[in-house]
Design a protein around this motif. Structure first.
Motif, mmCIF file in Angstrom:
data_model
loop_
_atom_site.group_PDB
_atom_site.id
_atom_site.type_symbol
_atom_site.label_atom_id
_atom_site.label_comp_id
_atom_site.label_asym_id
_atom_site.label_seq_id
_atom_site.Cartn_x
_atom_site.Cartn_y
_atom_site.Cartn_z
ATOM 1 N N TRP A 138 2.945 -6.859 5.387
ATOM 2 C CA TRP A 138 2.872 -5.685 4.501
ATOM 3 C C TRP A 138 4.430 -5.789 3.905
ATOM 4 O O TRP A 138 5.348 -6.024 4.651
ATOM 5 C CB TRP A 138 2.885 -4.470 5.211
ATOM 6 N N VAL A 139 4.447 -5.747 2.654
ATOM 7 C CA VAL A 139 5.657 -5.924 1.941
ATOM 8 C C VAL A 139 5.875 -4.372 0.956
ATOM 9 O O VAL A 139 5.005 -4.161 0.446
ATOM 10 C CB VAL A 139 5.600 -7.076 0.761
ATOM 11 N N ASP A 140 7.143 -4.140 0.923
ATOM 12 C CA ASP A 140 7.464 -2.994 0.232
ATOM 13 C C ASP A 140 8.105 -3.274 -1.233
ATOM 14 O O ASP A 140 9.117 -3.260 -1.309
ATOM 15 C CB ASP A 140 8.432 -2.050 0.889
ATOM 16 N N GLN A 141 7.280 -3.524 -2.083
ATOM 17 C CA GLN A 141 7.511 -3.739 -3.563
ATOM 18 C C GLN A 141 6.273 -3.219 -4.367
ATOM 19 O O GLN A 141 5.489 -2.960 -3.909
ATOM 20 C CB GLN A 141 7.718 -5.320 -3.835
ATOM 21 N N GLU A 142 6.596 -3.133 -5.643
ATOM 22 C CA GLU A 142 5.706 -2.503 -6.491
ATOM 23 C C GLU A 142 4.354 -3.209 -6.977
ATOM 24 O O GLU A 142 3.291 -2.352 -7.117
ATOM 25 C CB GLU A 142 6.461 -2.141 -7.995
ATOM 26 N N VAL A 143 4.538 -4.460 -6.819
ATOM 27 C CA VAL A 143 3.163 -5.238 -6.781
ATOM 28 C C VAL A 143 3.414 -6.241 -5.991
ATOM 29 O O VAL A 143 4.339 -7.022 -6.049
ATOM 30 C CB VAL A 143 2.724 -5.466 -8.375
ATOM 31 N N VAL A 144 2.024 -6.630 -5.192
ATOM 32 C CA VAL A 144 2.368 -7.890 -4.397
ATOM 33 C C VAL A 144 1.079 -8.723 -4.796
ATOM 34 O O VAL A 144 -0.157 -8.159 -4.831
ATOM 35 C CB VAL A 144 2.214 -7.418 -2.825
ATOM 36 N N ILE A 145 1.145 -9.935 -5.232
ATOM 37 C CA ILE A 145 -0.203 -10.816 -5.545
ATOM 38 C C ILE A 145 -0.252 -11.956 -4.466
ATOM 39 O O ILE A 145 0.628 -12.882 -4.258
ATOM 40 C CB ILE A 145 0.181 -11.452 -6.740
ATOM 41 N N ASP A 146 -1.272 -12.056 -3.801
ATOM 42 C CA ASP A 146 -1.598 -13.133 -2.908
ATOM 43 C C ASP A 146 -3.062 -13.633 -3.382
ATOM 44 O O ASP A 146 -3.995 -13.087 -3.186
ATOM 45 C CB ASP A 146 -1.807 -12.478 -1.355
ATOM 46 N N GLU A 147 -2.928 -14.899 -4.065
ATOM 47 C CA GLU A 147 -4.069 -15.362 -4.775
ATOM 48 C C GLU A 147 -4.611 -14.340 -5.462
ATOM 49 O O GLU A 147 -4.207 -13.821 -6.381
ATOM 50 C CB GLU A 147 -4.881 -15.963 -3.566
ATOM 51 N N LYS A 148 -5.984 -13.916 -5.167
ATOM 52 C CA LYS A 148 -6.844 -12.948 -6.216
ATOM 53 C C LYS A 148 -6.627 -11.649 -5.838
ATOM 54 O O LYS A 148 -7.040 -10.780 -6.432
ATOM 55 C CB LYS A 148 -8.464 -13.436 -6.273
ATOM 56 N N SER B 115 0.845 -1.164 0.095
ATOM 57 C CA SER B 115 -0.145 -0.068 -0.102
ATOM 58 C C SER B 115 0.906 1.408 -0.027
ATOM 59 O O SER B 115 2.157 1.132 0.107
ATOM 60 C CB SER B 115 -0.932 0.071 1.102
ATOM 61 N N TRP B 116 0.316 2.241 -0.025
ATOM 62 C CA TRP B 116 1.236 3.744 0.198
ATOM 63 C C TRP B 116 1.695 3.531 1.472
ATOM 64 O O TRP B 116 1.039 3.110 2.666
ATOM 65 C CB TRP B 116 0.229 4.766 0.382
ATOM 66 N N PRO B 117 2.943 3.619 1.435
ATOM 67 C CA PRO B 117 3.731 3.277 3.006
ATOM 68 C C PRO B 117 3.205 3.934 4.087
ATOM 69 O O PRO B 117 3.252 3.315 5.213
ATOM 70 C CB PRO B 117 5.266 3.918 2.673
ATOM 71 N N ASP B 118 2.244 5.088 4.157
ATOM 72 C CA ASP B 118 1.892 5.699 5.494
ATOM 73 C C ASP B 118 0.990 5.026 5.933
ATOM 74 O O ASP B 118 0.664 5.247 7.058
ATOM 75 C CB ASP B 118 1.413 7.146 4.934
ATOM 76 N N ILE B 119 0.487 3.955 5.361
ATOM 77 C CA ILE B 119 -0.903 3.120 5.949
ATOM 78 C C ILE B 119 -0.332 1.788 6.465
ATOM 79 O O ILE B 119 -1.197 1.003 6.611
ATOM 80 C CB ILE B 119 -2.086 3.147 5.090
#
Length: 197
Positions: free
Chosen positions: A153-163, A138-142
């Motif tokens: 929470w992971v700091d990367q451009e896209v995170v995919i967890d199942e759907k 997400s936006w890092p502030d949240i």
């Protein structure tokens, strides 16, 4: 050869975009233009009435307005193949006050279809009860809110967890679009049949 006005990888797919005032404009227009370019039909859904204007933002500056195409109360998750949740700080805060919007997200998740949320939009995943035990960004502030809700929470451009597909910010839109495209191109029936010989 998938380019061209008639056709495209997502021909016949319908994508709901749920948003309201304060949406970060490029997080709506970027994915919508991309999806429509791939042949998908995109529908702007909102707690506001059909034909009413949603105010877009360019960071802190007022952007364009966008016409609501369907009220969220009239939207059925079964009629769509994916749900797009653009960010902007005010937009998800307003959606969190709309029980119909949160119910739509929760019901969409129950349909086991892709939900793509960017920037501040993952906030609404908390309210819908679908952030816990999920790998999200997400936006890092949240990020503290996401972790408090039980998300990894992971700091990367896209995170995919199942759907669930999540990204951090407008710079991540190309990777976000690509992940949503791949999720929409998967045919559940073909996947069930296994690889063909």
């Amino acid at each position: 050869m998938e380019q061209g006005s008639n056709g495209g990888a997502l021909q016949g797919k319908r994508v709901a975009v749920l948003m309201t005032d304060g949406v970060e404009q490029v997080e709506y227009t970027g994915p919508r233009t991309f999806l429509e370019g791939q042949g998908a039909q995109v529908i702007l859904i909102s707690p506001k009435g059909v034909g009413q204007a949603v105010q877009g933002m360019n960071h802190d500056a007022m952007g364009d307005t966008f016409r609501v195409e369907m009220n969220v109360s009239d939207a059925n998750p079964a009629d769509f193949d994916a749900l797009l949740l653009p960010g902007g700080e005010k937009n998800p805060l307003e959606l969190r006050k709309s029980p119909e919007s949160i119910a739509f997200i929760r019901d969409f998740y129950a349909e086991d279809k892709p939900i793509a949320a960017i920037c501040h939009a993952p906030w609404v995943l908390i309210d819908a009860g679908i952030a816990e035990s999920r790998n999200l960004t997400s936006w890092p502030d949240i990020q503290d809110d996401m972790r408090a809700a039980g998300a990894e929470w992971v700091d990367q451009e896209v995170v995919i967890d199942e759907k669930l597909i999540t990204s951090r910010k407008p710079d991540d839109i190309p990777a976000f679009n690509d992940a949503l495209l791949k999720a929409l191109k998967i045919d559940p029936q073909a996947a069930d049949m296994g690889p063909s010989s």
